[in-house]
Design an enzyme around this catalytic site. Structure first.
Site, short mmCIF file in Angstrom:
data_model
loop_
_atom_site.label_atom_id
_atom_site.label_comp_id
_atom_site.label_asym_id
_atom_site.label_seq_id
_atom_site.Cartn_x
_atom_site.Cartn_y
_atom_site.Cartn_z
N ASP A 76 22.56 38.43 -4.88
CA ASP A 76 21.84 37.00 -4.31
C ASP A 76 21.17 36.84 -5.70
O ASP A 76 20.72 37.65 -6.74
CB ASP A 76 21.15 37.28 -3.09
CG ASP A 76 20.09 38.17 -3.12
OD1 ASP A 76 19.50 38.93 -4.32
OD2 ASP A 76 19.73 38.64 -1.94
N ASN A 147 12.58 40.85 8.06
CA ASN A 147 13.18 40.37 9.07
C ASN A 147 14.61 40.70 9.40
O ASN A 147 15.57 40.30 10.21
CB ASN A 147 13.25 38.86 9.04
CG ASN A 147 13.91 38.27 7.97
OD1 ASN A 147 14.51 39.04 7.26
ND2 ASN A 147 14.15 36.80 7.61
N HIS A 149 16.89 41.17 7.30
CA HIS A 149 18.12 40.53 6.29
C HIS A 149 18.58 41.68 5.34
O HIS A 149 18.02 42.49 4.74
CB HIS A 149 17.58 39.19 5.61
CG HIS A 149 16.58 39.38 4.41
ND1 HIS A 149 15.75 38.25 4.30
CD2 HIS A 149 16.41 40.30 3.39
CE1 HIS A 149 15.02 38.84 3.08
NE2 HIS A 149 15.48 39.71 2.52
N GLU A 154 20.04 35.79 6.06
CA GLU A 154 19.02 35.62 7.30
C GLU A 154 19.44 36.03 8.67
O GLU A 154 20.73 35.86 8.91
CB GLU A 154 18.32 34.41 7.03
CG GLU A 154 17.77 34.22 5.67
CD GLU A 154 16.30 34.82 5.32
OE1 GLU A 154 16.05 35.97 5.86
OE2 GLU A 154 15.33 34.18 4.50
#
Ligand code: GLP
Length: 252
Positions: A76, A147, A149, A154
């Protein structure tokens, strides 16, 4: 309970995890070299893989590993920074790994950080094509977001998602303050490989270290496969391995 999952963690000290993963990467690169092929590595940013990169640099400096046949694709990159910005993931990778090894610069791939909206879809399609053109990713290194990810997929990301632009969750942006100093400086969007892209890597190595990852690791090990916890899609991968340190593994 840890349960029976392909993601049952190998628990070790974080330095030992880095040594093991770096050794596996070095063996893969050497095996490919012997048959005249490139090793295609999927790489990650964040604090988690830094020890792995330090190990790889150390192997290279000792003459035990060349990156001349390595092709890399990072997971990413932020969107909306100047290419010269000091906090791009490209800069991060240069500092942590690429500047210290002999990887040919043309073999390094990250999504572009500076794109007009009208260029994004074509850029993401090109990224997927570039991965396919070299025969797919041999080994994908992953860290785990608080979280759940992976990359910047996400919660809510689909299991068959591909490389695309995403809007970062508030919690992800908060966590990035450590790199940017101020929330206002943290980009709102990023480009990430999709879950589907990641699942196509032939091997996936997920590293989870530190007490702050305990809750999310517990969720990953207890739960089923759900878009609420993007990393849980890795349960369905045939060759995904999880390495966790003792701080991240909750005492039962
Ligand atoms: C970022 C990256 C992820 C990384 C995650 C965890 O959001 N896009 O690829 O896994 O952070 O970061 P850390 O390893 O610093 O905990």
């Amino acid at each position: 309970m840890l349960g029976s999952t392909s993601l049952e963690p190998a628990v070790a000290d974080s330095k030992e995890i880095a040594r093991r993963v770096a050794r596996e990467i070095a063996t893969l690169v050497e095996e490919r070299r012997r048959v005249g092929r490139a090793a295609v590595l999927g790489l990650a940013t964040g604090s988690t893989p830094l020890d792995v990169y330090a190990e790889l640099v150390s192997l290279h400096r000792r003459g035990a590993l060349s990156f001349s046949n390595v092709v890399s694709f990072n997971l990413d990159e932020f969107l909306g920074l100047a290419r010269s910005h000091q906090r791009t993931f490209r800069r991060f990778m240069q500092d942590a790994l690429f500047d210290h090894v002999d990887i040919p610069p043309e073999n390094v791939h990250l999504p572009d950080v500076e794109l007009h909206d009208s260029q994004i879809d074509a850029h993401c399609a090109d990224y997927e094509r570039a991965i396919r053109r070299v025969g797919g990713i041999d080994l994908q290194l992953l860290g785990l977001g608080l979280n759940g990810h992976i990359g910047f997929n996400e919660p809510g990301s689909a299991g068959d998602s591909r490389t695309r632009a995403v809007v970062l969750h508030a919690a992800t942006r908060e966590r990035a303050i450590r790199w940017f100093g101020d929330l206002r400086e943290v980009p709102r969007r990023a480009i990430t490989m999709g879950i589907g892209t990641i699942l196509e890597a032939r091997r996936v190595r997920l590293i989870v270290t530190g007490e702050h990852k305990r809750d999310v690791l517990t969720r990953l090990l207890e739960g089923g496969v759900t878009p609420d916890l993007p990393a849980s899609f890795l349960h369905a991968h045939g060759d995904a391995r999880l390495f966790a340190d003792t701080a991240a593994v909750a005492q039962s």
